[in-house]
Structures are given as structure tokens and as C-alpha cells.
Design an enzyme around this catalytic site. Structure first.
Site, PDB file in Angstrom:
ATOM      1  N   LYS A 174       0.845  -1.194   0.000  1.00 35.69           N
ATOM      2  CA  LYS A 174       0.000   0.000   0.000  1.00 35.69           C
ATOM      3  C   LYS A 174       0.883   1.248   0.000  1.00 35.69           C
ATOM      4  CE  LYS A 174      -1.914   2.668   3.065  1.00 35.69           C
ATOM      5  NZ  LYS A 174      -1.959   3.943   2.325  1.00 35.69           N
ATOM      6  N   GLU A 249      10.562   1.651  10.000  1.00 37.45           N
ATOM      7  CA  GLU A 249      11.479   2.761   9.708  1.00 37.45           C
ATOM      8  C   GLU A 249      10.692   4.034   9.937  1.00 37.45           C
ATOM      9  OE1 GLU A 249      14.555   2.210   9.030  1.00 37.45           O
ATOM     10  OE2 GLU A 249      14.380   0.057   8.685  1.00 37.45           O
ATOM     11  N   CYS A 283      13.440  11.635   5.677  1.00 31.96           N
ATOM     12  CA  CYS A 283      13.627  11.267   7.090  1.00 31.96           C
ATOM     13  C   CYS A 283      15.071  11.466   7.533  1.00 31.96           C
ATOM     14  CB  CYS A 283      13.192   9.828   7.312  1.00 31.96           C
ATOM     15  SG  CYS A 283      14.005   8.691   6.177  1.00 31.96           S
ATOM     16  N   GLU A 384       9.741  16.294  14.953  1.00 31.06           N
ATOM     17  CA  GLU A 384      10.046  16.221  13.525  1.00 31.06           C
ATOM     18  C   GLU A 384       9.111  17.171  12.762  1.00 31.06           C
ATOM     19  OE1 GLU A 384       8.945  12.635  11.387  1.00 31.06           O
ATOM     20  OE2 GLU A 384      10.920  12.644  10.467  1.00 31.06           O
TER      21      GLU A 384
HETATM   22  P1  NDP Z   1       2.295   8.067   8.099  1.00 29.37           P
HETATM   23  O1  NDP Z   1       2.760   7.261   9.236  1.00 29.37           O
HETATM   24  O2  NDP Z   1       1.095   8.896   8.261  1.00 29.37           O
HETATM   25  O3  NDP Z   1       2.007   7.137   6.837  1.00 29.37           O
HETATM   26  C1  NDP Z   1       2.898   6.187   6.320  1.00 29.37           C
HETATM   27  C2  NDP Z   1       2.096   5.111   5.617  1.00 29.37           C
HETATM   28  O4  NDP Z   1       1.287   4.441   6.569  1.00 29.37           O
HETATM   29  C3  NDP Z   1       1.136   5.657   4.572  1.00 29.37           C
HETATM   30  O5  NDP Z   1       0.992   4.727   3.516  1.00 29.37           O
HETATM   31  C4  NDP Z   1      -0.154   5.765   5.357  1.00 29.37           C
HETATM   32  O6  NDP Z   1      -1.279   5.788   4.530  1.00 29.37           O
HETATM   33  C5  NDP Z   1      -0.067   4.494   6.172  1.00 29.37           C
HETATM   34  N1  NDP Z   1      -0.896   4.467   7.359  1.00 29.37           N
HETATM   35  C6  NDP Z   1      -1.376   5.497   8.103  1.00 29.37           C
HETATM   36  N2  NDP Z   1      -2.157   5.026   9.121  1.00 29.37           N
HETATM   37  C7  NDP Z   1      -2.150   3.665   9.029  1.00 29.37           C
HETATM   38  C8  NDP Z   1      -2.756   2.612   9.764  1.00 29.37           C
HETATM   39  N3  NDP Z   1      -3.554   2.836  10.828  1.00 29.37           N
HETATM   40  N4  NDP Z   1      -2.540   1.348   9.386  1.00 29.37           N
HETATM   41  C9  NDP Z   1      -1.739   1.075   8.326  1.00 29.37           C
HETATM   42  N5  NDP Z   1      -1.168   2.025   7.554  1.00 29.37           N
HETATM   43  C10 NDP Z   1      -1.351   3.315   7.911  1.00 29.37           C
HETATM   44  O7  NDP Z   1       3.539   8.901   7.637  1.00 29.37           O
HETATM   45  P2  NDP Z   1       3.609   9.928   6.435  1.00 29.37           P
HETATM   46  O8  NDP Z   1       3.057   9.331   5.190  1.00 29.37           O
HETATM   47  O9  NDP Z   1       3.087  11.205   6.935  1.00 29.37           O
HETATM   48  O10 NDP Z   1       5.178   9.949   6.183  1.00 29.37           O
HETATM   49  C11 NDP Z   1       6.019  10.812   6.811  1.00 29.37           C
HETATM   50  C12 NDP Z   1       6.755  10.094   7.914  1.00 29.37           C
HETATM   51  O11 NDP Z   1       7.538   9.026   7.406  1.00 29.37           O
HETATM   52  C13 NDP Z   1       7.729  11.006   8.595  1.00 29.37           C
HETATM   53  O12 NDP Z   1       7.566  10.937   9.991  1.00 29.37           O
HETATM   54  C14 NDP Z   1       9.097  10.458   8.204  1.00 29.37           C
HETATM   55  O13 NDP Z   1      10.117  10.665   9.076  1.00 29.37           O
HETATM   56  C15 NDP Z   1       8.812   9.020   8.019  1.00 29.37           C
HETATM   57  N6  NDP Z   1       9.798   8.439   7.124  1.00 29.37           N
HETATM   58  C16 NDP Z   1      10.713   7.566   7.653  1.00 29.37           C
HETATM   59  C17 NDP Z   1      11.715   7.035   6.854  1.00 29.37           C
HETATM   60  C18 NDP Z   1      12.686   6.051   7.406  1.00 29.37           C
HETATM   61  O14 NDP Z   1      13.231   5.290   6.634  1.00 29.37           O
HETATM   62  N7  NDP Z   1      12.937   6.000   8.682  1.00 29.37           N
HETATM   63  C19 NDP Z   1      11.821   7.393   5.437  1.00 29.37           C
HETATM   64  C20 NDP Z   1      10.807   8.320   4.997  1.00 29.37           C
HETATM   65  C21 NDP Z   1       9.838   8.800   5.826  1.00 29.37           C
HETATM   66  P3  NDP Z   1      -1.894   7.190   3.990  1.00 29.37           P
HETATM   67  O15 NDP Z   1      -0.766   8.121   3.717  1.00 29.37           O
HETATM   68  O16 NDP Z   1      -2.580   6.744   2.787  1.00 29.37           O
HETATM   69  O17 NDP Z   1      -2.814   7.674   5.065  1.00 29.37           O
END
Ligand code: NDP
Length: 480
Positions: A174, A249, A283, A384
Site C-alpha cells: 500500500k 522505519e 527522514c 520532527e
Molecule cells: P504516516 O505514518 O502517516 O504514513 C505512512 C504510511 O502508513 C502511509 O501509507 C499511510 O497511509 C499508512 N498508514 C497510516 N495510518 C495507518 C494505519 N492505521 N494502518 C496502516 N497504515 C497506515 O507517515 P507519512 O506518510 O506522513 O510519512 C512521513 C513520515 O515518514 C515522517 O515521519 C518520516 O520521518 C517518516 N519516514 C521515515 C523514513 C525512514 O526510513 N525511517 C523514510 C521516509 C519517511 P496514507 O498516507 O494513505 O494515510
């Protein structure tokens, strides 16, 4: 209007409950496509397809698996222009960045794991004196879930999918609903490359709806997730209740520690990128800049001058240093942090405002922003922001720099700029981070372990670590 479809059992399909989400181009604010808001019914279809495909895929000769994954890599490279345009439109990132980083890296992910699986060997241990030999089998898990965020959409999506498939698993993936387009296009490439149907299923929709249905599915064996820390904790709790494997991650608040003895020009060039690349939505960005006090004023002057010279433009503009922020909601979140500085948490040295680009006044553009802080406890230093906003502050001793660097809940990455060997060794040992760069930033070798400590996650991706995550270990002991 483009209609994005789910890719299930090798076919493009509409969502069972016919619910759709608007997809916005952040560069203009216009709705330009729709994507499914899939429900548990779609996840179940994907699961059935993946479970049916698993016996054959898990038994497929690894050379054949490698050939299909390499073909996907080739097709991504051939489609560079199309994929880069799609990524840039969906995410708001400059087209040059999509062309030189996002799409080449997505292709590399497939190529790397196509090769890695052919080198993945198991261990054997001879128990001398007991007439026994042990050997370790590493078997694919079954059907696994890959969930990725919006900041590096295809790059992070494929970083999970490629090792999962290479190891012989079938995948339900997803992407973020904020950036679904390149994941949709990947389905076409999988068909063309001859990936057997059901091996990869791509299901679109909102996190709390589609993602939630996916992580709740009882028969998913493992969840590989990249995203925010709060979502990661939620997933870990659910997975814990069912003893599923998880790799998380999560976020970062990474220190960029600059000593006076560094190679100054290289440090300054790199610090521009580590602060503002991808509008600061990586990130790994070095969002907390700590500078040795003897060069603090010089650095401040030079860094502000360079920041003011960055070009903020429509992502199609080849000269753009910064494009658009990914969504209106995310821009508001970043602005709320800038407001904290205005309320006294820091001093805005440059930037801080929205930008109107002629012809695209409804797009989400922000000035790159530098905020000077004097307290490490403030939210600007602890939370963040994930945007083009960095904090800067001076330090006087190594001990102070280390203490500040380790003072947040996060522990993803850190950069240190110095030419002193003793100091390098001290910092690489003592920094609380999963990845430490010395005199560089975001130099990636896909064989290395990637991941964070503390609130930045658990588990490691990359190289053999990823293949180990996506396999179950079984030891066999034979006495002769
Ligand atoms: P989110 O945690 O909101 O979303 C990440 C993914 O999880 C999206 O596909 C989202 O769907 C999905 N998601 C949200 N809620 C649920 C749930 N209850 N169950 C299952 N899946 C869910 O993060 P963001 O998309 O806002 O991304 C930014 C974040 O990602 C930042 O905090 C950043 O630091 C982190 N990040 C970490 C990296 C690493 O390697 N450590 C690399 C890049 C980013 P949807 O968006 O469709 O709601």
C-alpha cells in the site's frame, strides 16, 4: 481525469465498495486523478491472490526470480521520463530530483535485490566431537505487507517490495494515498516483465481504512512499514498481539554537527542539500544544525546567503531547488512550527513564509527557513517538522555537541563534519543513531544496514538484513 486502479491478481481492478479519493497535484492545488479508497474486501481479494501465487513463486528458481526483477529494473529505467514526470506531479518534488534520485533508485532497488538473492546463502555449523552437522534454512514467510509514505514514493515502495519478492514472498503493498501514481504505474511494468499474477498486489487507500485492514489481516506474516512514529507504534501494538514480524522505519530529527576543522566548502554544499533536498521531506535530513562556536557567525552568514539564493519554482522548472510541499495539510503543519518560532521558541533568520508562484497560486510553496534556537528542550528542536525548516545553534565543546545531538527521542541518522580522527571515533561510537555519516550525507550503499534507534524504529532494511527479515530461519541438526 485519470482513474488509478488497484492491481490485484495481475489485473487492474476498481475497489469493491466503489469508494474513491481525490488526488491533488501539490504544484497547482488541482485535483487531477482519483484513487481507490480500498476496504477490507479489496485486501481480502489481494490476500487470496497472493496466497494462491505463493507456492509456485516460493519454489521458483532464484535465477528466474532474479531475471523477472531485473526486467522490472530495466523497464523502470526505460520509463525514466514518464515515471519521473508522474512522481514530480504527484509529490511536488523538482523534476530533476525525480529523474536523478527517485526513479533511478527505484530501478536500483529491483536490480540490487535481483542480484542479492543469488548471493544469499545459509550457514552450516559442524558440531565437532558430537558427530553432528547443523545447517540453517531461510524460507520465505508467505504473504507479507509493505506500507510506504509519500515523501519518496516509488523509491521507498520498491525498497520494501524488491527484497520481499526476491526472497520468495508474495506481497500486498500500500503506497500513501497522498502519492499513489507511480505505484499504479508499477503494476503495468510488472505485467510487462512477466511477474506471475498475484505475486505483487498493489492496493490503494487511506492509512486508517486500507492500511488498517491490511495490518489487521490475520494471515499476513510480516509488516514492513516506513512512516511516522505514531503510526509505527500503532502497527507494532497490533502486530505484537498476533506475533507478526515487523520492521519499522520511522521519523528522525537528525543532528548535523559541524566542527571548525572541517572542509568548509564541501560541508556548506552538503548542508544545503541535507537541509532542504526534497523540500526537507526526507527522514534523513539534518534538521538540527550544530556549529562549533568559533565558526558559528561565519557559518550563519554563509548559510543564510545560500538559503536565500535557492530557487523555489514549479517542479517542472529544471532550475528548481525546491518544488511544492506534498499537501495542503502538511504545509499547514510546517507553518504551525514556524509559528512556534514567532511565539518565542526561536528567531527566524530567513524564510518562514508561503510563496506564490505565478500561474500556480493555489500550489503549496514555502520558503526554506532557518531558525536560530537557544534551548534544546523546545518543540522546534525535539519534534520532527519534515519540511524545509532547520534549526541552528552553536556549541563549545565535544561533550556539549554530543549531549545536544543525543537529546531527542529520535535516533535515525547523524552527520559529523571534522578531520580529527580521535573525535571521529568518539562521535561514531557515542552518537545515538542507526546511521552516522562523517564528512558526507545520504551517501547510500544498498548493502549496508539501514534503520534507526529509539523512536526512529526497529529492525534494519538493506542488503542481507532485508532478506533475513523477509525469511523465516529454521535450523536442522543431523547426527551421523
Ligand atoms: P504516516 O505514518 O502517516 O504514513 C505512512 C504510511 O502508513 C502511509 O501509507 C499511510 O497511509 C499508512 N498508514 C497510516 N495510518 C495507518 C494505519 N492505521 N494502518 C496502516 N497504515 C497506515 O507517515 P507519512 O506518510 O506522513 O510519512 C512521513 C513520515 O515518514 C515522517 O515521519 C518520516 O520521518 C517518516 N519516514 C521515515 C523514513 C525512514 O526510513 N525511517 C523514510 C521516509 C519517511 P496514507 O498516507 O494513505 O494515510
Amino acid at each position: 481525469m485519470i482513474k488509478i486502479l488497484n492491481f490485484i491478481d495481475g489485473q487492474f481492478q476498481e475497489p469493491v465498495e466503489n469508494q474513491w479519493l481525490d488526488n491533488v497535484s501539490p504544484a497547482s492545488g488541482e485535483i487531477y486523478s482519483q484513487s481507490p479508497n480500498s476496504t477490507a474486501s479489496d485486501i481480502e481479494l489481494a490476500y487470496q491472490a497472493a496466497a494462491k501465487a505463493f507456492p509456485a513463486w516460493s519454489q521458483t528458481d532464484i535465477n528466474q526470480r532474479a531475471r523477472v526483477l531485473s526486467k522490472i529494473a530495466n523497464l523502470l529505467e526505460e520509463g525514466l521520463e514518464k515515471f519521473a514526470r508522474a512522481e514530480s506531479k504527484d509529490n511536488g518534488k523538482p523534476i530533476n530530483l525525480a529523474k536523478t534520485v527517485d526513479i533511478p533508485r527505484a530501478a536500483s532497488n529491483f536490480r540490487f535485490f535481483a542480484q542479492a538473492i543469488t548471493q544469499f546463502s545459509s550457514e552450516s555449523h559442524e558440531s565437532v566431537g558430537q558427530n553432528a552437522i547443523n545447517y540453517t534454512l531461510r524460507k520465505p514467510l508467505g504473504v507479507v505487507a509493505c506500507i510506504s509514505p509519500w515523501n519518496l514514493p516509488l523509491y521507498l515502495f520498491t525498497w520494501k517490495i524488491a527484497p520481499a519478492l526476491a526472497a520468495g514472498n508474495c506481497v500486498i503493498a500500500k503506497p500513501s494515498e497522498v502519492t499513489p501514481m507511480t505505484a499504479f504505474l508499477l503494476g503495468e511494468i510488472c505485467q510487462e516483465a512477466g511477474l506471475p499474477k498475484g505475486v505483487l498486489n498493489i492496493v490503494h487507500g487511506e492509512g486508517p481504512v486500507t492500511g488498517q485492514a491490511l495490518i489487521e489481516h490475520a494471515d499476513i506474516k510480516a509488516i514492513s512499514f516506513t512512516g511516522g512514529t505514531a503510526t509505527g507504534v500503532h502497527i507494532a501494538k497490533l502486530a505484537g498481539a498476533h506475533l507478526k514480524k515487523v520492521s519499522l522505519e520511522l521519523g528522525g530529527k537528525n543532528p548535523n554537527i559541524i566542527f571548525a576543522d572541517c572542509d568548509y566548502e564541501k560541508m556548506l554544499d552538503t548542508t544545503m542539500r541535507s537541509s532542504f533536498a526534497n523540500q526537507g521531506q526526507i527522514c534523513l535530513c539534518g534538521s538540527r544544525i550544530l556549529v562549533e562556536e568559533s565558526i558559528y557567525e561565519k557559518f550563519k552568514t554563509d548559510f543564510i546567503a545560500r538559503t536565500k539564493s535557492l530557487v523555489i519554482a514549479h517542479p517542472d522548472n529544471e532550475d528548481a531547488d525546491l518544488g511544492a510541499i506534498v499537501s495542503h495539510a502538511h504545509m499547514q503543519k510546517i507553518l504551525s512550527y514556524i509559528d512556534l518560532a514567532k511565539q518565542g521558541q526561536g528567531k527566524i533568520l530567513c524564510g518562514g513564509k508561503q510563496v506564490a508562484i505565478e500561474g500556480y497560486e493555489n500550489g503549496y510553496y514555502l520558503e526554506p527557513t532557518v531558525i536560530e534556537i537557544d534551548s534544546i528542550d523546545c518543540q522546534l528542536n525535539q519534534e520532527e517538522i519534515f519540511g524545509p525548516v532547520v534549526t541552528i545553534m552553536p556549541f563549545s565543546t565535544e561533550a556539549e555537541a554530543l549531549q545536544i545531538a543525543n537529546s531527542t527521542a529520535y535516533g535515525l541518522s547523524a552527520s559529523v563534519w571534522t578531520n580529527d580522527l580521535k573525535r571521529t571515533m568518539k562521535f561514531t561510537q557515542e552518537l545515538q543513531a542507526g546511521i552516522v555519516w562523517v564528512n558526507t550525507w545520504m551517501l547510500r550503499d544498498l548493502r549496508t544496514p539501514f534503520g534507526g534507534l529509539k523512536a526512529s524504529g526497529i529492525g534494519r532494511e538493506g542488503g542481507l538484513e532485508a532478506l533475513r527479515f523477509f525469511t523465516e530461519t529454521k535450523n536442522v541438526c543431523i547426527q551421523y
